[in-house]
Design a protein around this motif. Structure first.
Motif, PDB file in Angstrom:
ATOM      1  N   SER A  59      35.757  41.800  58.774  1.00 41.15           N
ATOM      2  CA  SER A  59      36.682  41.057  59.624  1.00 41.15           C
ATOM      3  C   SER A  59      37.975  40.751  58.894  1.00 41.15           C
ATOM      4  CB  SER A  59      36.027  39.750  60.096  1.00 41.15           C
ATOM      5  OG  SER A  59      35.676  38.943  58.991  1.00 41.15           O
ATOM      6  N   LEU A  60      37.985  40.940  57.565  1.00 43.67           N
ATOM      7  CA  LEU A  60      39.163  40.671  56.750  1.00 43.67           C
ATOM      8  C   LEU A  60      39.594  41.940  56.032  1.00 43.67           C
ATOM      9  CD1 LEU A  60      37.985  37.350  55.076  1.00 43.67           C
ATOM     10  CD2 LEU A  60      39.902  37.554  56.658  1.00 43.67           C
ATOM     11  N   PRO A  61      40.892  42.036  55.680  1.00 41.24           N
ATOM     12  CA  PRO A  61      41.305  43.166  54.849  1.00 41.24           C
ATOM     13  C   PRO A  61      40.680  43.068  53.466  1.00 41.24           C
ATOM     14  CG  PRO A  61      43.114  41.594  55.124  1.00 41.24           C
ATOM     15  CD  PRO A  61      42.021  41.163  56.051  1.00 41.24           C
ATOM     16  N   SER A 106      42.604  37.173  52.497  1.00 42.62           N
ATOM     17  CA  SER A 106      42.358  38.538  52.046  1.00 42.62           C
ATOM     18  C   SER A 106      41.376  38.548  50.881  1.00 42.62           C
ATOM     19  CB  SER A 106      43.662  39.224  51.620  1.00 42.62           C
ATOM     20  OG  SER A 106      44.232  38.562  50.505  1.00 42.62           O
ATOM     21  N   ILE A 107      40.781  39.719  50.653  1.00 34.58           N
ATOM     22  CA  ILE A 107      39.817  39.912  49.572  1.00 34.58           C
ATOM     23  C   ILE A 107      40.250  41.122  48.756  1.00 34.58           C
ATOM     24  CG2 ILE A 107      37.409  40.396  49.004  1.00 34.58           C
ATOM     25  CD1 ILE A 107      36.659  39.183  51.740  1.00 34.58           C
ATOM     26  N   PHE A 108      40.308  40.940  47.442  1.00 34.89           N
ATOM     27  CA  PHE A 108      40.678  42.023  46.531  1.00 34.89           C
ATOM     28  C   PHE A 108      39.566  42.173  45.498  1.00 34.89           C
ATOM     29  CE2 PHE A 108      42.526  43.560  42.566  1.00 34.89           C
ATOM     30  CZ  PHE A 108      43.290  44.642  42.972  1.00 34.89           C
ATOM     31  N   ILE A 109      39.124  43.402  45.276  1.00 43.53           N
ATOM     32  CA  ILE A 109      38.030  43.670  44.344  1.00 43.53           C
ATOM     33  C   ILE A 109      38.499  44.672  43.299  1.00 43.53           C
ATOM     34  CG2 ILE A 109      35.659  44.502  44.097  1.00 43.53           C
ATOM     35  CD1 ILE A 109      35.297  43.875  47.105  1.00 43.53           C
ATOM     36  N   ARG A 110      38.217  44.368  42.052  1.00 48.95           N
ATOM     37  CA  ARG A 110      38.458  45.338  40.984  1.00 48.95           C
ATOM     38  C   ARG A 110      37.103  45.892  40.568  1.00 48.95           C
ATOM     39  NH1 ARG A 110      40.788  43.300  35.386  1.00 48.95           N
ATOM     40  NH2 ARG A 110      38.621  42.636  35.220  1.00 48.95           N
ATOM     41  N   SER A 111      36.921  47.200  40.739  1.00 49.84           N
ATOM     42  CA  SER A 111      35.633  47.819  40.459  1.00 49.84           C
ATOM     43  C   SER A 111      35.870  49.217  39.898  1.00 49.84           C
ATOM     44  CB  SER A 111      34.784  47.872  41.742  1.00 49.84           C
ATOM     45  OG  SER A 111      33.472  48.305  41.467  1.00 49.84           O
ATOM     46  N   HIS A 112      34.792  49.969  39.737  1.00 50.85           N
ATOM     47  CA  HIS A 112      34.895  51.321  39.192  1.00 50.85           C
ATOM     48  C   HIS A 112      34.166  52.290  40.109  1.00 50.85           C
ATOM     49  CE1 HIS A 112      35.026  54.776  36.717  1.00 50.85           C
ATOM     50  NE2 HIS A 112      33.837  54.655  36.169  1.00 50.85           N
ATOM     51  N   ILE A 113      34.886  53.286  40.597  1.00 46.24           N
ATOM     52  CA  ILE A 113      34.295  54.346  41.402  1.00 46.24           C
ATOM     53  C   ILE A 113      34.067  55.533  40.474  1.00 46.24           C
ATOM     54  CG2 ILE A 113      34.595  55.837  43.412  1.00 46.24           C
ATOM     55  CD1 ILE A 113      36.452  53.725  44.580  1.00 46.24           C
ATOM     56  N   LYS A 114      32.817  55.729  40.060  1.00 50.60           N
ATOM     57  CA  LYS A 114      32.521  56.692  39.006  1.00 50.60           C
ATOM     58  C   LYS A 114      32.884  58.122  39.378  1.00 50.60           C
ATOM     59  CE  LYS A 114      28.839  53.994  36.841  1.00 50.60           C
ATOM     60  NZ  LYS A 114      27.416  53.953  36.440  1.00 50.60           N
ATOM     61  N   ILE A 126      41.046  50.742  50.827  1.00 52.57           N
ATOM     62  CA  ILE A 126      41.342  49.643  51.745  1.00 52.57           C
ATOM     63  C   ILE A 126      40.377  49.721  52.924  1.00 52.57           C
ATOM     64  CG2 ILE A 126      43.095  48.560  53.200  1.00 52.57           C
ATOM     65  CD1 ILE A 126      45.202  49.963  51.390  1.00 52.57           C
ATOM     66  N   ASP A 127      39.468  48.757  52.986  1.00 58.89           N
ATOM     67  CA  ASP A 127      38.523  48.680  54.102  1.00 58.89           C
ATOM     68  C   ASP A 127      39.187  47.922  55.241  1.00 58.89           C
ATOM     69  OD1 ASP A 127      36.248  48.848  55.617  1.00 58.89           O
ATOM     70  OD2 ASP A 127      35.204  47.211  54.604  1.00 58.89           O
ATOM     71  N   THR A 128      39.059  48.439  56.446  1.00 58.99           N
ATOM     72  CA  THR A 128      39.767  47.863  57.589  1.00 58.99           C
ATOM     73  C   THR A 128      38.797  47.322  58.631  1.00 58.99           C
ATOM     74  OG1 THR A 128      39.841  49.999  58.734  1.00 58.99           O
ATOM     75  CG2 THR A 128      41.692  49.459  57.281  1.00 58.99           C
ATOM     76  N   PRO A 129      39.216  46.325  59.403  1.00 55.52           N
ATOM     77  CA  PRO A 129      38.371  45.826  60.493  1.00 55.52           C
ATOM     78  C   PRO A 129      38.196  46.882  61.576  1.00 55.52           C
ATOM     79  CG  PRO A 129      40.130  44.271  59.957  1.00 55.52           C
ATOM     80  CD  PRO A 129      40.455  45.558  59.263  1.00 55.52           C
ATOM     81  N   GLY A 130      36.993  46.959  62.135  1.00 55.15           N
ATOM     82  CA  GLY A 130      36.762  47.884  63.240  1.00 55.15           C
ATOM     83  C   GLY A 130      37.544  47.440  64.463  1.00 55.15           C
ATOM     84  N   PRO A 131      38.389  48.304  65.034  1.00 53.58           N
ATOM     85  CA  PRO A 131      39.274  47.882  66.122  1.00 53.58           C
ATOM     86  C   PRO A 131      38.573  47.679  67.455  1.00 53.58           C
ATOM     87  CG  PRO A 131      39.501  50.226  65.749  1.00 53.58           C
ATOM     88  CD  PRO A 131      38.592  49.710  64.668  1.00 53.58           C
TER      89      PRO A 131
END
Length: 331
Positions: A59-61, A106-114, A126-131
């Motif tokens: 529900s949030l960016p 808003s939510i910001f995540i720092r992670s690692h995509i191997k 960037i994950d988006t809300p389902g319209p």
């Protein structure tokens, strides 16, 4: 606000981060409700970070910066007053709570995509809300508000293989087509998700991909890149490989998916349509015998040559000193 030559707005980042916005490559993940979007992002991350339910989860960016340094995930929660809190503990619970908090902006995540190695631009997912969430009409406004802050990069459109052609999906694809026309620096990849749910007694994987290709062509995306995938299967396999404790349900899924995907003749890659794999469904002859090109590509994959090529490519990138850490936290 976006810098000169940047593909993404600084609005996606908390104020207490220092970074060069010109070195960010955005990948916006879009889908209609229940397409498995959050599951697919979790599969890329190799762990359950985003909420995953049979409903509209986002529900949030939510922005996820791929940081190739071996550090723990950090979550930055920014409220509507502009205040940001940071945590590295109980991330899944923190995100679940923040996603339902009306005071969170808003939510910001720092992670690692191997599976992704950053080069001169770090990947920002960037994950988006389902319209099409009927319970919250603000989701569609939020989606296009995010799109206004993107100048280029990649749109990863997640299709539900079991629900192709529904009205909400047609509408969203049409709007994405308009957006791509207005912003030519955007490219689009379609992930045909939930392939594990198809019934091959009636239609094969190849049939589903061909149907998706016709469907997208009819809706303005001729010659699209289509990747059939089972995000849920990928998720449980990655958990098993990482030694992550799984629930009883996940263990049952693992057994079912393993028997489905371990055979050499059941690979999503041989059905994909990409610029390099345009002739997957065609055949060639060798000494009078017919071979399907997709099957030959899979046979080549089984030799291990692709893994070797990937290692060479990563070594080339790192040897060229193009791998860069693009952010640091103040203080």
């Amino acid at each position: 606000m976006q810098g000169s030559g940047s593909l993404v707005s600084k609005d996606f980042f908390p104020e207490n981060l220092e970074f060069d916005v010109n070195r960010i490559f955005p990948m916006v993940v879009v889908a209609t409700m229940s397409s498995g979007k959050s599951t697919l992002i979790n599969a890329l991350l190799g762990k359950d970070i985003l909420p995953n339910r049979n409903a509209a989860c986002t529900s949030l960016p939510v922005s996820i910066l791929d940081d190739d340094r071996p550090t723990k995930e950090s979550v930055f929660i920014t409220n509507k007053a502009g205040q940001t809190s940071v945590t590295s503990k109980d991330i899944d619970q923190v995100l679940e709570k923040a996603n339902e908090d009306t005071n969170v902006k808003s939510i910001f995540i720092r992670s690692h995509i191997k599976g992704v190695l950053n080069t001169d631009r770090a990947l920002l997912v960037i994950d988006t809300p389902g319209p099409n969430n009927s319970q919250n009409s603000e989701h569609e406004q939020a989606l296009w508000g995010l799109m206004d802050k993107i100048n280029g990069g990649l749109i990863l459109y997640v299709l539900n293989a079991t629900q192709l052609g529904i009205n909400d999906d047609k509408y969203l694809i049409g709007e994405i087509k308009k957006l791509k026309t207005a912003k030519p620096n955007l490219s689009v990849i379609f992930a045909l998700n939930k392939m594990d749910e198809i019934d091959e007694e009636y239609e094969s994987v190849e049939d589903y991909v061909k149907t998706a290709n016709r469907y997208l062509t009819e809706n303005g995306f001729e010659g699209s890149t289509i990747i059939p995938v089972s995000a849920m299967a990928a998720m449980v396999f990655k958990k098993a490989l990482a030694g992550t404790k799984m629930t009883r349900s996940e263990c049952n899924l693992f057994e079912a998916f393993y028997s489905l995907y371990v055979p050499n003749d059941y690979s999503m890659k041989k059905y994909a349509i990409t610029p390099d794999l345009k002739m997957q469904f065609e055949t060639i002859e060798v000494k009078g015998k017919t071979y399907r090109i997709g099957d030959l590509n899979q046979a080549l994959e089984n030799t291990g040559i692709s893994i070797l090529e990937d290692c060479i490519q990563k070594a080339q990138i790192m040897g060229g000193k193009r791998l860069k850490n693009t952010i640091r936290i103040k203080g």
